[in-house]
Design an enzyme around this catalytic site. Structure first.
Site, PDB file in Angstrom:
ATOM      1  N   ARG B 226       0.857  -1.188   0.000  1.00 36.03           N
ATOM      2  CA  ARG B 226       0.000   0.000   0.000  1.00 36.03           C
ATOM      3  C   ARG B 226       0.893   1.237   0.000  1.00 36.03           C
ATOM      4  O   ARG B 226       1.962   1.244   0.622  1.00 36.03           O
ATOM      5  CB  ARG B 226      -0.887   0.018   1.254  1.00 36.03           C
ATOM      6  CG  ARG B 226      -2.047  -0.925   1.210  1.00 36.03           C
ATOM      7  CD  ARG B 226      -3.129  -0.475   0.204  1.00 36.03           C
ATOM      8  NE  ARG B 226      -4.249  -1.405   0.134  1.00 36.03           N
ATOM      9  CZ  ARG B 226      -4.322  -2.433  -0.710  1.00 36.03           C
ATOM     10  NH1 ARG B 226      -3.330  -2.685  -1.537  1.00 36.03           N
ATOM     11  NH2 ARG B 226      -5.388  -3.213  -0.733  1.00 36.03           N
ATOM     12  N   GLU B 255      -3.393   8.044  -4.928  1.00 38.29           N
ATOM     13  CA  GLU B 255      -3.557   7.419  -6.242  1.00 38.29           C
ATOM     14  C   GLU B 255      -4.763   8.028  -6.938  1.00 38.29           C
ATOM     15  O   GLU B 255      -5.810   8.147  -6.312  1.00 38.29           O
ATOM     16  CB  GLU B 255      -3.741   5.906  -6.092  1.00 38.29           C
ATOM     17  CG  GLU B 255      -2.509   5.236  -5.511  1.00 38.29           C
ATOM     18  CD  GLU B 255      -2.629   3.717  -5.372  1.00 38.29           C
ATOM     19  OE1 GLU B 255      -3.616   3.141  -5.854  1.00 38.29           O
ATOM     20  OE2 GLU B 255      -1.728   3.122  -4.780  1.00 38.29           O
ATOM     21  N   HIS B 274      -0.965   0.813  -9.868  1.00 38.84           N
ATOM     22  CA  HIS B 274      -1.698  -0.162  -9.047  1.00 38.84           C
ATOM     23  C   HIS B 274      -2.254  -1.296  -9.919  1.00 38.84           C
ATOM     24  O   HIS B 274      -3.415  -1.686  -9.816  1.00 38.84           O
ATOM     25  CB  HIS B 274      -2.818   0.530  -8.262  1.00 38.84           C
ATOM     26  CG  HIS B 274      -3.136  -0.189  -6.966  1.00 38.84           C
ATOM     27  ND1 HIS B 274      -3.413   0.477  -5.797  1.00 38.84           N
ATOM     28  CD2 HIS B 274      -3.211  -1.513  -6.666  1.00 38.84           C
ATOM     29  CE1 HIS B 274      -3.678  -0.414  -4.828  1.00 38.84           C
ATOM     30  NE2 HIS B 274      -3.544  -1.622  -5.347  1.00 38.84           N
TER      31      HIS B 274
END
Lengths: 315, 315
Positions: B226, B255, B274
């Protein structure tokens, strides 16, 4: 006995020059260009450390080429034989490095890192659906040391591996499914991924052409061998109009790859500049090899990686 | 018994929507936006398929969240407990994929593929001396399924692996050298490479800050966990003024990563958006998990990946 006169080509891998210039057992000469190399060899130089060849390097005093590459297609072997010049290669010195580089290129395709890296220039955060290697079928063309090292890594990651070899008989490496080169097209059809890890063919003809790329279909191809192994116009065709999903190339037909090649601009392609074997560990490992061969050159001990003895002339 | 009403969040991984919309055992609803999801759940929706959370999703009829991600830090677990909502995660579904992605980022750093890919836009053939993973020391932060999968791949490639885990006792995975999180700084000093593969801390604080990056020194860091696990200003500092050799980031503190982040423009950085778990195989594997949990939801069979049972709340 006087120290052997060792001529260093100006273009050497990392650490090789450092090893030789500090070497107490040799008289190292470091010309700044190719003409200087030829002059030093005309002036009695006995040993040449190089990967690059020029016909002016074959002088009467030359007795040993300590090659810094794994291949030898650039050398005039008949000329070496005629005057008894020994050629040793660096085979094995960059095995792990090149095997890792093959996976770096392959994963850059399957995980779409090549595209992600190019997105960085535009600060572009783009969802990109990649693929997984686990469970995929990998064909390794050329089961020498590098091919074996690639195969071992793939097997450990859950891939199914087949290998192609000119002479499957007598092979004792990690690949159980070893096929003769007559089964090339069938093997491309079987594979999801083809990795080229063989030397150039003596005649320079490609191994992978339009027919093989058509057989591979929606797969990936990686070349860490020699640029001549792939018919480049056929590759460009398979990328633009065919089903090929990606190509990772550390070597190209012409190096540097010409600026007008469409391969530079294809998002499905990742190109590195023949860097597969380049690592800071190279010089140290090559130096161990050189030192043993220097002893053999002086008549004490046996050669390692001598072409025609440890290294077969045809593969 | 009527078919359960299953609400699909508009943003789902590949193959999940296809699996559910063709599913004979459910009544699938596919709103086009978050407000539509909340409306469907207010209108009697019992099951929510999502990785994204919004407080408006917690309606009285909600009984089961079928998560499409491995993490769960975004969910109000106390609220779920209060009304007996079951949360199942997708832990394990993208294990191999994320492990391969971690290596794709790592090899893009060590073999300098990120730089080579960016060179392609300028048709630039640049010699780049990379590094080798073999023999390097890898610290895996977080020995869950993904951390274990990364460790196994590294071990098979000749790396030395240590792992950090909150509770080393009872660990039964592939890493012999398992350390408690109190040994973080010492482990960063030991390692050549640090890979983050843990969930976010409950309080969102970073695991890796300036002190840990200083301890790592001239190494590499990869984050497939993360974004909050790394103190991003400290990372930027270590890249610009410190000795850090590279960072591979599939996750970032915010993000999408803001366009003005210097991370986008650093040649020592490789960023993917991601995408670590994104693969065409995801939907099929997630579907198997969903189908077994759908049976459990109907009272036949047992849950898989249920938070608080199979999946511990703290890791």
């Amino acid at each position: 006995m006087s120290k052997p006169s060792v001529v260093l080509h100006p273009n050497l891998p990392p650490g090789v020059r450092e090893h030789l210039e500090a070497h107490p057992g040799i008289a190292a000469l470091s010309p700044s260009d190719s003409a200087g190399v030829a002059a030093a060899l005309s002036d009695g130089g006995e040993v040449l450390v190089t990967h690059t060849w020029d016909s002016a390097f074959l002088t009467p005093s030359l007795r040993w080429i300590a090659g810094t590459g794994a291949g030898f297609e650039q050398y005039p072997l008949a000329g070496f034989d005629a005057q008894g010049v020994v050629l040793t290669t660096a085979a094995g010195v960059h095995t792990d490095c090149v095997a890792e580089h093959a996976f770096a290129l392959l994963l850059a395709l399957t995980r779409r890192i090549g595209e992600a890296a190019r997105n960085m220039e535009r600060a572009r955060w783009e969802p990109l659906i990649g693929e997984e290697l686990v469970g995929k079928k990998l064909a390794v063309i050329g089961l020498g040391r590098i091919g074996d090292a690639i195969a071992r890594r793939a097997q450990a990651w859950g891939m199914t591996v087949a290998g192609l070899k000119r002479n499957p008989a007598g092979y004792a490496g990690p690949v159980a499914d070893v096929r003769g080169t007559d089964r090339l097209a069938e093997t491309c059809a079987w594979a999801d991924i083809v990795v080229l890890a063989s030397p150039a063919r003596p005649d320079g003809r490609p191994v992978i052409g339009a027919r093989e790329l058509e057989a591979l279909g929606p797969g990936w191809i990686v070349n860490v061998g020699r640029g001549s192994l792939i018919d480049e116009p056929a590759l460009i065709g398979a990328l633009s109009t065919g089903r090929l999903r990606g190509a990772g190339l550390d070597v190209t037909a012409t190096e540097p790859l010409p600026a007008d090649s469409p391969l530079w601009r294809d998002p499905k392609v990742v190109i590195s500049a023949h860097n597969g074997g380049a690592s800071p560990g190279f010089g140290k490992r090559w130096g161990v090899l050189f030192d043993q061969n220097l002893a053999a050159f002086a008549g004490a001990g046996s050669w390692i990686n001598r072409l025609g003895q440890d290294i077969p002339r045809g593969t």
